[in-house]
Design a protein around this motif. Structure first.
Motif: not given
Length: 341
Positions: A198, A312, A315, A317, A319-322
């Motif tokens: 990410t 966002c 974040c 994170q 991993k990212c879903e978007i």
């Protein structure tokens, strides 16, 4: 006075602890200091004039040895030897700068009158301490948090100095880069890889950026990284219409710091070499997405951070879903606008 530092990893975190080292050494100038560090970051500290003994933890290698019946006994012997060396000195002060179970266990094993660290750290590591600073403000820059330990011990407004013993490396790299750029042309290093997916900026954009640096700034561009990053750099360079060099795997950590110190600009993702370059005195331009530059950005007023600031981000994170918009929406034009060389 004998003092033990425990800061095991990662590269950037170790670099950001160096100002605390300088402040505490200034507070106790006659002290002997030992630092426990893991292999990956040990090269930064080797030969440091303020460190009397460097104890290297091979934790990952030991775990591999222990899992293999053929090397398990060797692993046990290596760990035992490490613990004996750690406990061979009675320290006046031991400091856990890491705040994780792996560092808490080490400070628990150390023979020290004062075992100092922050309260309420992760993995219950604070249970191994007998002196606890108040839980730190997570929004405070990491370098300043480490300096808070020096302040707790009595240092007065310690300056965030960060010296690296790289004089020999600077001389060697200066010779290596002779002739790479014409007189008066800028030298720019680009470090495109990070351990989190990410944190990555698209390779195509790095190629376009490097092309524009060559065409519009008449710059010589060197891509840097570890041996594992060589293939990534090769792909980026293959997308370019101009020429650039791939130095991935060709420098030690100190040599990378030396190269950074000789550049006109060091462009990077949020990763350990970013902090190494800042500590070496380079002007850093850093691309940030899922992480917070006010917490872990390049420290100092001369550096530039480029980020989209979408809602966002950060974040934190891996991993990212978007689709990692926070990085992908940074444009080459935006980066070029920030480059003043």
């Amino acid at each position: 006075m004998k003092i033990l530092f425990i800061k095991l990893s990662a590269i950037g975190d170790v670099v950001q602890t160096l100002p605390a080292l300088e402040a505490i050494k200034k507070l106790y100038p006659d002290s002997e200091l030992m630092w426990v560090v893991e292999e990956a970051a040990a090269g930064i500290l080797e030969g440091h004039p303020l460190i009397d003994r460097l104890l290297v933890s091979r934790r990952k290698a030991w775990l591999r040895e222990l899992r293999n019946p053929l090397t398990a006994i060797k692993g046990i012997r290596d760990i035992s030897r490490f613990i004996r060396e750690l406990r061979s000195i009675r320290y006046d002060i031991a400091i856990d700068f890491q705040g994780l179970l792996k560092s808490g266990m080490l400070i628990g094993l150390a023979r020290a009158a004062r075992k100092i660290g922050f309260d309420r750290t992760r993995e219950l590591s604070y249970l191994f301490l007998n002196e606890r600073l108040p839980a730190y403000d997570i929004e405070k820059h990491a370098l300043e948090r480490y300096l808070d330990v020096a302040r707790y011990l009595g240092a007065r407004e310690p300056p965030p100095a960060c010296s690296l013993p790289i004089e020999r490396e600077v001389s060697a790299i200066r010779n290596k880069i002779k002739g790479i750029s014409s007189q008066g042309s800028p030298l720019i290093a680009v470090n495109p890889v990070a351990r989190w997916k990410t944190k990555l900026w698209p390779e195509r954009k790095f190629a376009d950026l490097a092309d524009r640096l060559v065409k519009e700034k008449n710059a010589a561009v060197i891509f840097t990284g570890s041996p594992e990053d060589k293939a990534v750099n090769d792909r980026i360079i293959s997308m370019m219409s101009e020429s650039a060099m791939n130095w991935a795997g060709e420098t030690t950590l100190k040599e990378l710091a030396a190269l950074a110190s000789l550049t006109d600009l060091f462009i990077t993702t949020d990763t350990g070499p970013m902090h190494l370059a800042a500590a070496a005195g380079a002007k850093v331009l850093a691309l940030f997405g899922p992480t917070a530059p006010w917490r872990t950005g390049p420290y100092g007023p001369s550096h530039v951070v480029v980020r989209t600031g979408i809602s966002c981000s950060p974040c934190f994170q891996r991993k990212c879903e978007i689709g990692v918009r926070c990085m992908e929406e940074i444009t080459v034009d935006e980066v070029m606008e920030k480059i003043k060389i």
